[in-house]
Design a protein around this motif. Structure first.
Motif, PDB file in Angstrom:
ATOM      1  N   ARG A 145       0.824  -1.222   0.000  1.00 52.17           N
ATOM      2  CA  ARG A 145       0.000   0.000   0.000  1.00 52.17           C
ATOM      3  C   ARG A 145       0.853   1.264   0.000  1.00 52.17           C
ATOM      4  NH1 ARG A 145      -2.271  -3.287   3.432  1.00 52.17           N
ATOM      5  NH2 ARG A 145      -1.644  -2.173   5.304  1.00 52.17           N
ATOM      6  N   ASP A 146       2.056   1.177   0.530  1.00 58.85           N
ATOM      7  CA  ASP A 146       2.934   2.349   0.551  1.00 58.85           C
ATOM      8  C   ASP A 146       3.229   2.854  -0.863  1.00 58.85           C
ATOM      9  OD1 ASP A 146       2.985   2.301   3.296  1.00 58.85           O
ATOM     10  OD2 ASP A 146       4.942   1.297   3.425  1.00 58.85           O
ATOM     11  N   SER A 147       3.177   1.966  -1.837  1.00 56.54           N
ATOM     12  CA  SER A 147       3.472   2.368  -3.218  1.00 56.54           C
ATOM     13  C   SER A 147       2.267   3.002  -3.913  1.00 56.54           C
ATOM     14  CB  SER A 147       3.944   1.157  -4.027  1.00 56.54           C
ATOM     15  OG  SER A 147       2.877   0.235  -4.183  1.00 56.54           O
ATOM     16  N   LEU A 148       1.134   3.087  -3.243  1.00 55.31           N
ATOM     17  CA  LEU A 148      -0.096   3.604  -3.851  1.00 55.31           C
ATOM     18  C   LEU A 148      -0.299   5.100  -3.613  1.00 55.31           C
ATOM     19  CD1 LEU A 148      -2.525   0.730  -2.812  1.00 55.31           C
ATOM     20  CD2 LEU A 148      -1.377   1.045  -5.023  1.00 55.31           C
ATOM     21  N   GLU A 149       0.685   5.764  -3.087  1.00 57.57           N
ATOM     22  CA  GLU A 149       0.563   7.167  -2.693  1.00 57.57           C
ATOM     23  C   GLU A 149      -0.112   8.010  -3.775  1.00 57.57           C
ATOM     24  OE1 GLU A 149       3.470  10.839  -1.482  1.00 57.57           O
ATOM     25  OE2 GLU A 149       4.104   8.805  -0.992  1.00 57.57           O
ATOM     26  N   GLY A 150      -1.095   8.814  -3.342  1.00 51.50           N
ATOM     27  CA  GLY A 150      -1.777   9.731  -4.247  1.00 51.50           C
ATOM     28  C   GLY A 150      -2.951   9.128  -4.997  1.00 51.50           C
ATOM     29  N   THR A 151      -3.272   7.872  -4.762  1.00 48.22           N
ATOM     30  CA  THR A 151      -4.383   7.232  -5.464  1.00 48.22           C
ATOM     31  C   THR A 151      -5.613   7.170  -4.574  1.00 48.22           C
ATOM     32  OG1 THR A 151      -3.830   4.994  -4.723  1.00 48.22           O
ATOM     33  CG2 THR A 151      -2.749   5.778  -6.757  1.00 48.22           C
ATOM     34  N   GLU A 152      -6.752   6.878  -5.188  1.00 47.97           N
ATOM     35  CA  GLU A 152      -7.987   6.700  -4.423  1.00 47.97           C
ATOM     36  C   GLU A 152      -7.833   5.539  -3.447  1.00 47.97           C
ATOM     37  OE1 GLU A 152     -12.630   5.304  -5.044  1.00 47.97           O
ATOM     38  OE2 GLU A 152     -11.237   5.216  -6.720  1.00 47.97           O
ATOM     39  N   GLU A 153      -7.189   4.481  -3.901  1.00 40.96           N
ATOM     40  CA  GLU A 153      -6.998   3.323  -3.037  1.00 40.96           C
ATOM     41  C   GLU A 153      -6.124   3.666  -1.831  1.00 40.96           C
ATOM     42  OE1 GLU A 153      -5.784  -1.395  -3.296  1.00 40.96           O
ATOM     43  OE2 GLU A 153      -6.008  -0.237  -5.142  1.00 40.96           O
ATOM     44  N   ALA A 154      -5.144   4.536  -2.020  1.00 41.26           N
ATOM     45  CA  ALA A 154      -4.297   4.958  -0.900  1.00 41.26           C
ATOM     46  C   ALA A 154      -5.120   5.732   0.131  1.00 41.26           C
ATOM     47  CB  ALA A 154      -3.137   5.807  -1.406  1.00 41.26           C
TER      48      ALA A 154
END
Length: 185
Positions: A145-154
């Motif tokens: 999840r750390d790699s999802l920064e800036g997304t809706e999923e984050a």
């Protein structure tokens, strides 16, 4: 007197021409308005079709996701492909994590296609994360999840992280009242 009559005739001609021109402009504007209304209706239909297509695509992707996870749950050799956890896990734990992933992803996609409001998603997630295995899975996949920064999923993952903190800090056994459901945006 003849001059007055010529002037009045010219005035009537100019007035008639002006009225004719005004009527022409009004007719042209009305025709353009009708065309613009037709274009707007067509755009609305296209937007609705695009939205429906996006939901259909998401549903198809969710089916494919479940098929892959099902194969991995049923076959330990395939499950090893999805074992991206930072600490080694047993075959049983891996299968449980894969199922926890499927349950969470199903809930997330149910929200994304519009079947759950964000408030409803939050309430279902609050129940799902009462399970210790689901919480273990969540912690084991934190680096993903750390790699999802800036997304809706984050943003949703951050909401879950905050909920879990609130649940851990709550001094009540009534978990269903812990945390403030987000407002739909």
């Amino acid at each position: 007197m003849g001059t007055k009559s010529v002037r009045l005739g010219r005035l009537h001609s100019v007035t008639a021409a002006g009225l004719g021109m005004a009527a022409g402009v009004i007719a042209a504007v009305a025709a353009q308005r009708g065309t613009l209304d037709a274009i707007n209706r067509r755009l609305e239909r296209l937007e609705e079709q695009a939205s429906n297509q996006q939901r259909a695509n998401l549903a198809m992707q969710q089916r494919q996701h479940w098929e892959l996870l099902s194969k991995a749950i049923d076959d330990p050799e395939l499950a090893e492909v999805l074992d991206l956890y930072e600490v080694p896990v047993t075959t049983q734990k891996r299968r449980q994590y894969l199922f926890a992933n499927a349950a969470y992803t199903n809930l997330l996609n149910y929200h994304r296609i519009g079947n759950l409001t964000l408030d409803e998603f939050f309430k279902h997630a609050r129940a799902l994360f009462q399970n210790a295995i689901v919480r273990d899975y969540w912690e084991a996949t934190r680096h993903d999840r750390d790699s999802l920064e800036g997304t809706e999923e984050a943003k949703i993952a951050q909401m879950i992280d905050e909920l879990l903190l609130q649940l851990d800090e709550a001094d009540t056994g009534e978990w269903w009242v812990v945390g403030e459901p987000p407002t739909d945006q």
